[in-house]
Scaffold this active site. Structure first.
Site, mmCIF file in Angstrom:
data_model
loop_
_atom_site.group_PDB
_atom_site.id
_atom_site.type_symbol
_atom_site.label_atom_id
_atom_site.label_comp_id
_atom_site.label_asym_id
_atom_site.label_seq_id
_atom_site.Cartn_x
_atom_site.Cartn_y
_atom_site.Cartn_z
ATOM 1 N N TRP A 186 -22.316 -6.434 -27.036
ATOM 2 C CA TRP A 186 -21.769 -7.607 -27.717
ATOM 3 C C TRP A 186 -20.309 -7.340 -28.031
ATOM 4 O O TRP A 186 -19.963 -6.277 -28.556
ATOM 5 C CB TRP A 186 -22.514 -7.906 -29.029
ATOM 6 C CG TRP A 186 -21.799 -8.957 -29.827
ATOM 7 C CD1 TRP A 186 -21.788 -10.304 -29.585
ATOM 8 C CD2 TRP A 186 -20.938 -8.748 -30.958
ATOM 9 N NE1 TRP A 186 -20.984 -10.945 -30.506
ATOM 10 C CE2 TRP A 186 -20.449 -10.010 -31.364
ATOM 11 C CE3 TRP A 186 -20.536 -7.619 -31.666
ATOM 12 C CZ2 TRP A 186 -19.588 -10.164 -32.441
ATOM 13 C CZ3 TRP A 186 -19.674 -7.763 -32.741
ATOM 14 C CH2 TRP A 186 -19.209 -9.037 -33.118
ATOM 15 N N GLU A 227 -24.995 -9.997 -24.933
ATOM 16 C CA GLU A 227 -25.306 -10.868 -26.074
ATOM 17 C C GLU A 227 -24.177 -11.861 -26.340
ATOM 18 O O GLU A 227 -23.021 -11.478 -26.481
ATOM 19 C CB GLU A 227 -25.529 -10.012 -27.323
ATOM 20 C CG GLU A 227 -25.816 -10.813 -28.575
ATOM 21 C CD GLU A 227 -26.011 -9.934 -29.788
ATOM 22 O OE1 GLU A 227 -26.301 -10.470 -30.874
ATOM 23 O OE2 GLU A 227 -25.881 -8.690 -29.657
ATOM 24 N N LYS A 229 -22.410 -15.202 -28.576
ATOM 25 C CA LYS A 229 -22.237 -15.629 -29.957
ATOM 26 C C LYS A 229 -21.469 -16.944 -29.967
ATOM 27 O O LYS A 229 -20.580 -17.161 -29.138
ATOM 28 C CB LYS A 229 -21.491 -14.572 -30.768
ATOM 29 C CG LYS A 229 -21.515 -14.826 -32.270
ATOM 30 C CD LYS A 229 -21.024 -13.612 -33.050
ATOM 31 C CE LYS A 229 -21.156 -13.836 -34.546
ATOM 32 N NZ LYS A 229 -20.788 -12.642 -35.332
ATOM 33 N N ASP A 260 -29.868 -13.950 -30.004
ATOM 34 C CA ASP A 260 -29.810 -13.626 -31.423
ATOM 35 C C ASP A 260 -30.029 -14.902 -32.222
ATOM 36 O O ASP A 260 -29.370 -15.917 -31.983
ATOM 37 C CB ASP A 260 -28.460 -13.000 -31.767
ATOM 38 C CG ASP A 260 -28.364 -12.525 -33.209
ATOM 39 O OD1 ASP A 260 -28.476 -13.379 -34.120
ATOM 40 O OD2 ASP A 260 -28.153 -11.324 -33.437
ATOM 41 N N HIS A 263 -26.856 -16.765 -33.516
ATOM 42 C CA HIS A 263 -25.675 -16.919 -32.677
ATOM 43 C C HIS A 263 -25.559 -18.274 -31.980
ATOM 44 O O HIS A 263 -24.925 -18.392 -30.940
ATOM 45 C CB HIS A 263 -25.631 -15.798 -31.633
ATOM 46 C CG HIS A 263 -25.239 -14.481 -32.207
ATOM 47 N ND1 HIS A 263 -24.897 -13.390 -31.441
ATOM 48 C CD2 HIS A 263 -25.107 -14.064 -33.489
ATOM 49 C CE1 HIS A 263 -24.597 -12.364 -32.220
ATOM 50 N NE2 HIS A 263 -24.723 -12.764 -33.468
ATOM 51 N N HIS A 287 -32.912 -10.592 -30.825
ATOM 52 C CA HIS A 287 -32.420 -10.124 -32.107
ATOM 53 C C HIS A 287 -32.912 -11.079 -33.187
ATOM 54 O O HIS A 287 -32.473 -12.226 -33.257
ATOM 55 C CB HIS A 287 -30.893 -10.050 -32.128
ATOM 56 C CG HIS A 287 -30.359 -8.753 -31.636
ATOM 57 N ND1 HIS A 287 -29.025 -8.403 -31.733
ATOM 58 C CD2 HIS A 287 -30.977 -7.691 -31.052
ATOM 59 C CE1 HIS A 287 -28.854 -7.188 -31.221
ATOM 60 N NE2 HIS A 287 -30.020 -6.752 -30.788
ATOM 61 N N ASP A 295 -23.879 -17.638 -38.936
ATOM 62 C CA ASP A 295 -24.444 -16.343 -38.548
ATOM 63 C C ASP A 295 -24.256 -15.327 -39.678
ATOM 64 O O ASP A 295 -23.473 -14.392 -39.582
ATOM 65 C CB ASP A 295 -23.759 -15.848 -37.265
ATOM 66 C CG ASP A 295 -24.309 -14.508 -36.800
ATOM 67 O OD1 ASP A 295 -25.501 -14.262 -37.003
ATOM 68 O OD2 ASP A 295 -23.528 -13.716 -36.251
ATOM 69 N N ASP A 297 -26.662 -13.416 -41.091
ATOM 70 C CA ASP A 297 -27.523 -12.235 -40.977
ATOM 71 C C ASP A 297 -28.267 -11.907 -42.259
ATOM 72 O O ASP A 297 -28.235 -10.790 -42.757
ATOM 73 C CB ASP A 297 -26.699 -11.020 -40.515
ATOM 74 C CG ASP A 297 -26.235 -11.173 -39.079
ATOM 75 O OD1 ASP A 297 -27.099 -11.344 -38.212
ATOM 76 O OD2 ASP A 297 -25.019 -11.124 -38.827
ATOM 77 N N ASP A 327 -31.526 -7.693 -36.655
ATOM 78 C CA ASP A 327 -30.075 -7.676 -36.853
ATOM 79 C C ASP A 327 -29.743 -8.458 -38.118
ATOM 80 O O ASP A 327 -29.532 -9.663 -38.079
ATOM 81 C CB ASP A 327 -29.366 -8.268 -35.641
ATOM 82 C CG ASP A 327 -27.850 -8.099 -35.730
ATOM 83 O OD1 ASP A 327 -27.379 -7.502 -36.715
ATOM 84 O OD2 ASP A 327 -27.148 -8.563 -34.820
#
Length: 419
Positions: A186, A227, A229, A260, A263, A287, A295, A297, A327
Site C-alpha cells: 500500500w 491495496e 485507497k 480494506d 478504503h 483488511h 477511513d 480505522d 487493520d
C-alpha cells in the site's frame, strides 16, 4: 458459568442447528483452521522501531494517549502474546517493515531477513505465522506525499529497492514458518488538491511495481498483494493507487487484490465486492476495519457489515482463497483490549455465518421461495449462536464471554502502567 452449564447450553444449541442440517461439531473444527492476521501496529500507534520519533505521515492519523504503548520489540511481542492468550485459535501476526528488531542502524532500502530473525524465532515458539508489509510512509523520502510514483527517479529507486527487499523478507517468513506470508503493498501517493495530470503518476506507479515484482518468488512461501485507497489526509483530491488502478493491476499481474473495509466511499461496502472479485482472482486479501465517516480505522465491532463480510465468505465458499487480516489502531483505549475485541468479533462473525444452513437457503432461493428465505434468515438471528461461541472459547482454553477483560486489566496494572 460451569463447564457443565456450558456443555448443556451447547447441546441445546447443537440440536437447534441440527434441525436444518448444520453440524456444530464440524463447524467448530473448520473454524479452528481459520487464521486471522492480527496487525502489530495497534500495539504502538504505528510508530515502529526504525525511526519511532518520526512524524506519522501518509494520510494516517492515530488519536488518543492511553498509557501502555509498546516502545520496544520485546514489549510489543509480550502484548501480542497476552492478546493471543485471550483469542481462540492459532493465528498470524502482520508486521510492517519498520518493526525491525536489530541493533544495526539501517534504512528501509537496506532491510534483510536477518533484521527480523527475532520475530521469526518468536513466531516459531508461539506457533504463529507472519505476514508482511513494506512501509511507504513516515520517512523523509515520502514527505511530499509521493513514493513509487514520485517524479524524481532517485526517490522512486529508493522505494523500489525497499519493495524488492520486502519481498525477500516475506519469502523468508514463509520458508522458515511453513505458512505462506502475504506481503501487502500500500502506498499513500496523492494530491491534496485537484491535479492536472492523473495519468502520469499512475504510469510511474505501474512501472515501479512491475520492477519490484520482476523477480518470481515461490508462491508457496509468499504472495504479493496490492491495496487501494479512496483518499487520505493530505491526499483528499486524488489517490494514485485507486481501486480501479489496483483492480486492473492485480488481475493483469496475478497479484492478490486487497479490499480494506475503510478504503471506499462512506456508503460503499466491501462485502458486496467479494463475489465479483473472486471470479477474476486466484486469491483475495481482506483488511477488516471499521470506518466512521472516513477511513478512521476504528476497532472492529459486530456490526452489520462485519457480519455481511462473514456471510459472503462462507456462502460463496471463499474462505479457502481469502487471507483475512485486521487493520485498525485506537490509542484512546487499552491497546491489548482493542486487539482482543476486534479479533474475537471477526472470528464470531465467521462462526455465525458458518452456522447458517447455507445449502438449504440456496435451494429455496433457486426455487423462488423468497418468503421462506426472508423468514428463516430473520429467525436464524435469534438462534443460540452465543452458546456455540462460549463452548468454542472454553474448548480452546480462552476466557468465556467478558472474563477476558479482567485478564487485560490485570495485565494493564502489572505491566502496561509501569512503562
Amino acid at each position: 458459568m460451569s463447564n457443565e452449564q456450558l456443555q448443556q447450553q451447547y447441546e441445546w444449541a447443537k440440536a437447534a442447528y441440527a434441525k436444518y442440517g448444520v453440524n456444530t461439531d464440524d463447524v467448530l473444527k473448520k473454524l479452528a483452521d481459520i487464521k486471522i492476521s492480527m496487525h502489530c501496529w495497534q500495539g504502538d500507534d504505528v510508530a515502529g522501531f526504525m525511526n519511532p520519533d518520526q512524524e506519522l505521515t501518509g494520510g494516517i492519523s492515530v488519536t488518543g494517549n492511553y498509557p501502555g504503548a509498546a516502545h520496544t520489540p520485546e514489549q510489543l511481542r509480550a502484548d501480542l502474546e497476552k492478546a493471543f492468550s485471550l483469542i481462540p485459535g492459532k493465528h498470524k501476526v502482520n508486521l510492517h517493515a519498520m518493526y525491525i528488531d536489530t541493533d544495526e542502524k539501517i534504512d528501509l532500502d537496506e532491510i534483510e531477513p536477518k533484521h527480523y530473525e527475532k520475530w521469526v524465532a518468536w513466531a516459531k515458539e508461539q506457533g504463529l505465522g507472519l505476514d508482511f508489509n513494506p512501509t511507504f510512509f513516515s520517512h523523509p523520502n515520502s514527505e511530499d506525499g509521493f513514493t513509487l510514483s514520485h517524479p524524481d527517479k532517485k526517490i522512486r529507486d529508493f522505494w523500489i529497492e525497499h519493495g524488492k527487499r520486502a519481498r525477500k523478507v516475506a519469502a523468508y517468513f514463509g520458508e522458515e514458518l511453513g505458512q505462506t506470508s502475504v506481503n501487502n503493498f500500500w502506498v499513500p501517493d496523492g494530491f491534496k488538491d485537484n491535479p492536472i495530470d492523473r495519468l502520469a503518476p499512475r504510469k510511474r506507479l505501474m512501472e515501479s511495481l512491475d520492477e519490484i515484482f520482476a523477480e518470481d518468488l515461490d508462491k508457496k512461501y509468499t504472495l504479493d498483494a496490492v491495496e487501494s485507497k479512496l483518499f487520505g489526509l493530505g491526499a483528499e483530491a486524488y489517490t494514485v493507487g485507486s481501486h480501479e488502478f489496483y483492480m486492473g493491476y492485480g488481475i493483469t499481474r496475478n497479484k492478490l487484490v486487497c479490499l480494506d473495509a475503510g478504503h471506499f466511499h462512506p456508503t460503499e461496502v466491501i462485502s458486496n465486492k467479494l463475489s465479483s472479485l473472486s471470479l477474476f482472482s486466484d486469491g483475495i486479501l481482506l483488511h477488516v476495519s471499521r470506518p466512521v465517516r472516513w477511513d478512521s480505522d476504528h476497532v472492529v465491532i459486530m456490526d452489520d457489515e462485519l457480519q455481511e463480510i462473514g456471510r459472503e465468505l462462507v456462502r460463496n465458499d471463499l474462505l479457502g482463497k481469502t487471507n483475512i487480516g485486521l487493520d485498525f489502531f485506537d490509542a484512546t483505549i487499552n491497546r491489548v483490549a482493542a486487539w482482543v475485541i476486534g479479533t474475537r468479533n471477526t472470528i464470531k462473525a465467521l462462526l455465525k455465518a458458518m452456522l447458517e444452513p447455507t445449502e438449504y437457503l440456496k435451494k429455496i432461493e433457486l426455487e423462488g421461495d423468497y418468503t421462506t428465505r426472508l423468514a428463516l434468515t430473520e429467525e436464524l438471528k435469534d438462534f443460540p449462536f452465543a452458546a456455540v461461541w462460549d463452548y468454542y472459547c472454553e474448548a480452546q482454553n480462552v476466557p468465556v464471554r467478558e472474563a477476558w477483560l479482567e485478564e487485560v486489566k490485570k495485565y494493564e496494572e502489572n505491566t502496561l502502567l509501569k512503562r
